[in-house]
Design a protein around this motif. Structure first.
Motif, PDB file in Angstrom:
ATOM      1  N   GLU A 183      37.188   5.326  69.033  1.00 40.74           N
ATOM      2  CA  GLU A 183      35.919   6.039  69.033  1.00 40.74           C
ATOM      3  C   GLU A 183      36.137   7.539  68.878  1.00 40.74           C
ATOM      4  O   GLU A 183      35.340   8.240  68.259  1.00 40.74           O
ATOM      5  N   ALA A 184      37.207   8.031  69.481  1.00 39.23           N
ATOM      6  CA  ALA A 184      37.506   9.460  69.388  1.00 39.23           C
ATOM      7  C   ALA A 184      38.164   9.814  68.064  1.00 39.23           C
ATOM      8  O   ALA A 184      38.130  10.971  67.642  1.00 39.23           O
ATOM      9  N   ASP A 185      38.734   8.836  67.387  1.00 35.46           N
ATOM     10  CA  ASP A 185      39.548   9.125  66.213  1.00 35.46           C
ATOM     11  C   ASP A 185      38.730   9.725  65.066  1.00 35.46           C
ATOM     12  O   ASP A 185      39.194  10.626  64.378  1.00 35.46           O
ATOM     13  N   ALA A 186      37.511   9.244  64.871  1.00 30.78           N
ATOM     14  CA  ALA A 186      36.692   9.781  63.785  1.00 30.78           C
ATOM     15  C   ALA A 186      36.388  11.254  64.021  1.00 30.78           C
ATOM     16  O   ALA A 186      36.452  12.075  63.104  1.00 30.78           O
ATOM     17  N   ALA A 187      36.070  11.594  65.271  1.00 29.34           N
ATOM     18  CA  ALA A 187      35.825  12.998  65.600  1.00 29.34           C
ATOM     19  C   ALA A 187      37.073  13.821  65.409  1.00 29.34           C
ATOM     20  O   ALA A 187      37.025  14.951  64.909  1.00 29.34           O
ATOM     21  N   ALA A 188      38.211  13.264  65.786  1.00 29.46           N
ATOM     22  CA  ALA A 188      39.469  13.988  65.628  1.00 29.46           C
ATOM     23  C   ALA A 188      39.758  14.255  64.166  1.00 29.46           C
ATOM     24  O   ALA A 188      40.162  15.353  63.779  1.00 29.46           O
ATOM     25  N   ALA A 189      39.555  13.251  63.310  1.00 31.50           N
ATOM     26  CA  ALA A 189      39.840  13.414  61.887  1.00 31.50           C
ATOM     27  C   ALA A 189      38.949  14.473  61.267  1.00 31.50           C
ATOM     28  O   ALA A 189      39.386  15.290  60.457  1.00 31.50           O
ATOM     29  N   SER A 190      37.667  14.474  61.658  1.00 33.56           N
ATOM     30  CA  SER A 190      36.756  15.467  61.085  1.00 33.56           C
ATOM     31  C   SER A 190      37.063  16.864  61.579  1.00 33.56           C
ATOM     32  O   SER A 190      36.753  17.845  60.908  1.00 33.56           O
ATOM     33  N   ALA A 191      37.693  16.968  62.736  1.00 33.81           N
ATOM     34  CA  ALA A 191      38.018  18.285  63.303  1.00 33.81           C
ATOM     35  C   ALA A 191      39.376  18.786  62.864  1.00 33.81           C
ATOM     36  O   ALA A 191      39.760  19.896  63.203  1.00 33.81           O
ATOM     37  N   GLU A 192      40.118  17.980  62.105  1.00 32.40           N
ATOM     38  CA  GLU A 192      41.446  18.363  61.635  1.00 32.40           C
ATOM     39  C   GLU A 192      41.402  18.496  60.116  1.00 32.40           C
ATOM     40  O   GLU A 192      41.754  17.595  59.375  1.00 32.40           O
ATOM     41  N   PRO A 193      40.954  19.638  59.614  1.00 36.14           N
ATOM     42  CA  PRO A 193      40.720  19.787  58.180  1.00 36.14           C
ATOM     43  C   PRO A 193      41.979  19.668  57.335  1.00 36.14           C
ATOM     44  O   PRO A 193      41.899  19.405  56.150  1.00 36.14           O
ATOM     45  N   HIS A 194      43.152  19.847  57.949  1.00 34.17           N
ATOM     46  CA  HIS A 194      44.394  19.747  57.187  1.00 34.17           C
ATOM     47  C   HIS A 194      45.012  18.368  57.278  1.00 34.17           C
ATOM     48  O   HIS A 194      46.123  18.149  56.820  1.00 34.17           O
ATOM     49  N   VAL A 220      34.947  20.705  80.532  1.00 29.79           N
ATOM     50  CA  VAL A 220      35.506  20.729  79.182  1.00 29.79           C
ATOM     51  C   VAL A 220      35.355  22.148  78.669  1.00 29.79           C
ATOM     52  O   VAL A 220      34.242  22.709  78.678  1.00 29.79           O
ATOM     53  N   LEU A 221      36.480  22.751  78.249  1.00 28.86           N
ATOM     54  CA  LEU A 221      36.468  24.138  77.791  1.00 28.86           C
ATOM     55  C   LEU A 221      36.892  24.206  76.325  1.00 28.86           C
ATOM     56  O   LEU A 221      37.805  23.492  75.895  1.00 28.86           O
ATOM     57  N   GLU A 222      36.216  25.072  75.579  1.00 27.70           N
ATOM     58  CA  GLU A 222      36.559  25.337  74.183  1.00 27.70           C
ATOM     59  C   GLU A 222      36.775  26.840  74.050  1.00 27.70           C
ATOM     60  O   GLU A 222      35.864  27.619  74.293  1.00 27.70           O
ATOM     61  N   ASP A 223      37.997  27.220  73.704  1.00 25.82           N
ATOM     62  CA  ASP A 223      38.369  28.637  73.669  1.00 25.82           C
ATOM     63  C   ASP A 223      38.030  29.332  74.990  1.00 25.82           C
ATOM     64  O   ASP A 223      37.580  30.480  75.023  1.00 25.82           O
ATOM     65  N   GLY A 224      38.246  28.629  76.093  1.00 33.15           N
ATOM     66  CA  GLY A 224      38.061  29.209  77.405  1.00 33.15           C
ATOM     67  C   GLY A 224      36.640  29.194  77.936  1.00 33.15           C
ATOM     68  O   GLY A 224      36.407  29.545  79.087  1.00 33.15           O
ATOM     69  N   VAL A 288      29.997  14.269  79.674  1.00 32.46           N
ATOM     70  CA  VAL A 288      31.376  14.744  79.566  1.00 32.46           C
ATOM     71  C   VAL A 288      32.138  13.923  78.536  1.00 32.46           C
ATOM     72  O   VAL A 288      32.900  14.459  77.725  1.00 32.46           O
ATOM     73  N   VAL A 289      31.938  12.612  78.563  1.00 29.81           N
ATOM     74  CA  VAL A 289      32.591  11.741  77.581  1.00 29.81           C
ATOM     75  C   VAL A 289      32.198  12.147  76.163  1.00 29.81           C
ATOM     76  O   VAL A 289      33.054  12.250  75.268  1.00 29.81           O
ATOM     77  N   LYS A 290      30.917  12.416  75.941  1.00 25.55           N
ATOM     78  CA  LYS A 290      30.449  12.810  74.613  1.00 25.55           C
ATOM     79  C   LYS A 290      31.121  14.105  74.160  1.00 25.55           C
ATOM     80  O   LYS A 290      31.556  14.226  73.006  1.00 25.55           O
ATOM     81  N   ALA A 291      31.210  15.080  75.075  1.00 26.45           N
ATOM     82  CA  ALA A 291      31.851  16.360  74.739  1.00 26.45           C
ATOM     83  C   ALA A 291      33.327  16.172  74.442  1.00 26.45           C
ATOM     84  O   ALA A 291      33.878  16.810  73.539  1.00 26.45           O
ATOM     85  N   MET A 292      33.989  15.296  75.187  1.00 26.49           N
ATOM     86  CA  MET A 292      35.399  15.034  74.949  1.00 26.49           C
ATOM     87  C   MET A 292      35.615  14.366  73.599  1.00 26.49           C
ATOM     88  O   MET A 292      36.497  14.752  72.825  1.00 26.49           O
ATOM     89  N   GLN A 293      34.814  13.345  73.314  1.00 26.50           N
ATOM     90  CA  GLN A 293      34.974  12.612  72.062  1.00 26.50           C
ATOM     91  C   GLN A 293      34.815  13.514  70.852  1.00 26.50           C
ATOM     92  O   GLN A 293      35.483  13.336  69.836  1.00 26.50           O
ATOM     93  N   ALA A 294      33.948  14.513  70.955  1.00 29.14           N
ATOM     94  CA  ALA A 294      33.719  15.426  69.833  1.00 29.14           C
ATOM     95  C   ALA A 294      34.858  16.417  69.658  1.00 29.14           C
ATOM     96  O   ALA A 294      34.903  17.124  68.643  1.00 29.14           O
ATOM     97  N   ARG A 295      35.783  16.447  70.630  1.00 29.65           N
ATOM     98  CA  ARG A 295      36.845  17.472  70.607  1.00 29.65           C
ATOM     99  C   ARG A 295      38.238  16.874  70.762  1.00 29.65           C
ATOM    100  O   ARG A 295      39.158  17.552  71.188  1.00 29.65           O
TER     101      ARG A 295
END
Length: 328
Positions: A183-194, A220-224, A288-295
């Motif tokens: 479930e997290a993998d699709a979000a990970a792939a879209s967030a990894e442009p390279h 959940v923190l993004e850039d602090g 929290v799960v939703k925020a994690m999955q997106a990141r």
């Protein structure tokens, strides 16, 4: 330990080469053979994946892992008495090849990698063979330059009195008790442009997740900056989670599955759970799960702690999970 002290922000060594100064020395069997200024450097052992740095204060050594495999070990010098280097989990906040101290007479601090906004950093410095700094972690000049070249803002740095070798967690197909890897993998792939196998360091967003058994909460923190916060249910709540740092990575195969590399630190291994059992005891709320999955990107880190989350000891874009406070 006060609340204010909490939140303010391998196996393959047998064939290592020692570097003394700028040249290669003979092969060695043990890190005990390293003398002040020596280091090993074998990036080819694991050419790609997230970097994790572990500073062992008792050993005065720095261990570098990539994708869970040890690729380097270096001598270091941490803070002397009265200027003790704080221990805990940090992330690299800022990098500067040609930094000069604003506190100590404009002293040159080559290859600075800042860990706190109050002045703790990794950088080249004196290496007498014992703790001698004003709180920073001094490294050999050449090693500091090599390390600078493979880290990014957000790289995890664990400063500890004791640590475990990394273990893989995630063979069950889960990245958390209620977060499936697929479930997290699709979000990970879209967030990894390279692409999932990109090896070059990038300045992508730094993702950190902190879970506290004391508060039964997760952030959940993004850039602090906090992007999500909520309650967590913990199985066997009377059993400590222990101090673990999990670094999200992928298996070695092309497009490999997501999994965690876990490192325990400053913990009592006789009373706590294993890294895998600890991870799967944690059940975050849906937001929290939703925020994690997106990141869920390579290099994201998750930290478990039995200390409370306390926002008045966290300022700016600083991510620090301390179990000792810095010296005054």
């Amino acid at each position: 330990m006060s609340r204010r002290q909490f939140l303010s922000g391998g196996a393959l060594l047998g064939s290592s080469f020692i570097l003394r100064g700028t040249g290669f020395a003979d092969q060695v069997e043990n890190v005990e053979d390293l003398k002040p200024g020596d280091f090993t450097w074998h990036p080819d052992r694991s050419p790609s994946g997230p970097i994790t740095i572990v500073v062992s204060v008792p050993e005065q050594l720095v261990f570098v892992y990539r994708n869970g495999i040890r690729i380097a070990v270096s001598t270091c010098s941490t803070g002397k008495a009265g200027h003790d280097t704080p221990t805990g989990v940090f992330t690299i906040l800022q990098k500067d090849r040609d930094h000069h101290s604003s506190l100590y007479d404009d002293a040159s601090m080559p290859n600075t990698e800042r860990l706190t906004w109050s002045g703790v950093a990794l950088h080249a410095g004196g290496l007498p063979g014992y703790p001698s700094s004003h709180g920073c972690v001094h490294l050999p000049l050449r090693f500091s330059s090599l390390l600078f070249g493979i880290t990014t803002v957000g790289t995890a740095v664990i400063i500890a009195g004791q640590h475990d070798e990394p273990v893989d967690v995630g063979d069950s197909g889960m990245v958390l008790s209620n977060v499936a890897a697929e479930e997290a993998d699709a979000a990970a792939a879209s967030a990894e442009p390279h692409g999932a196998d990109a090896a070059a360091p990038t300045e992508e967003k730094s993702i950190s997740i902190v879970i506290s058994s004391a508060d039964k909460r997760a952030i959940v923190l993004e850039d602090g900056e906090t992007v999500a916060e909520g309650a967590v249910t913990i199985d066997a709540p009377d059993t400590p989670l222990g101090s673990y740092t999990y670094i999200l990575s992928r298996t070695a195969s092309s497009g490999g599955a997501l999994l965690w590399h876990a490192i325990g630190y400053n913990r009592d291994s006789t009373t706590g759970e294993t890294a895998e059992k600890t991870l799967y005891r944690i059940h975050p709320d849906a937001d929290v799960v939703k925020a994690m999955q997106a990141r869920m990107v390579q290099g994201a880190i998750l930290v478990t702690t039995d200390l409370p989350l306390h926002p008045d000891s966290r300022s700016g874009k600083d991510f620090v999970v301390m179990d000792t406070a810095p010296s005054a």
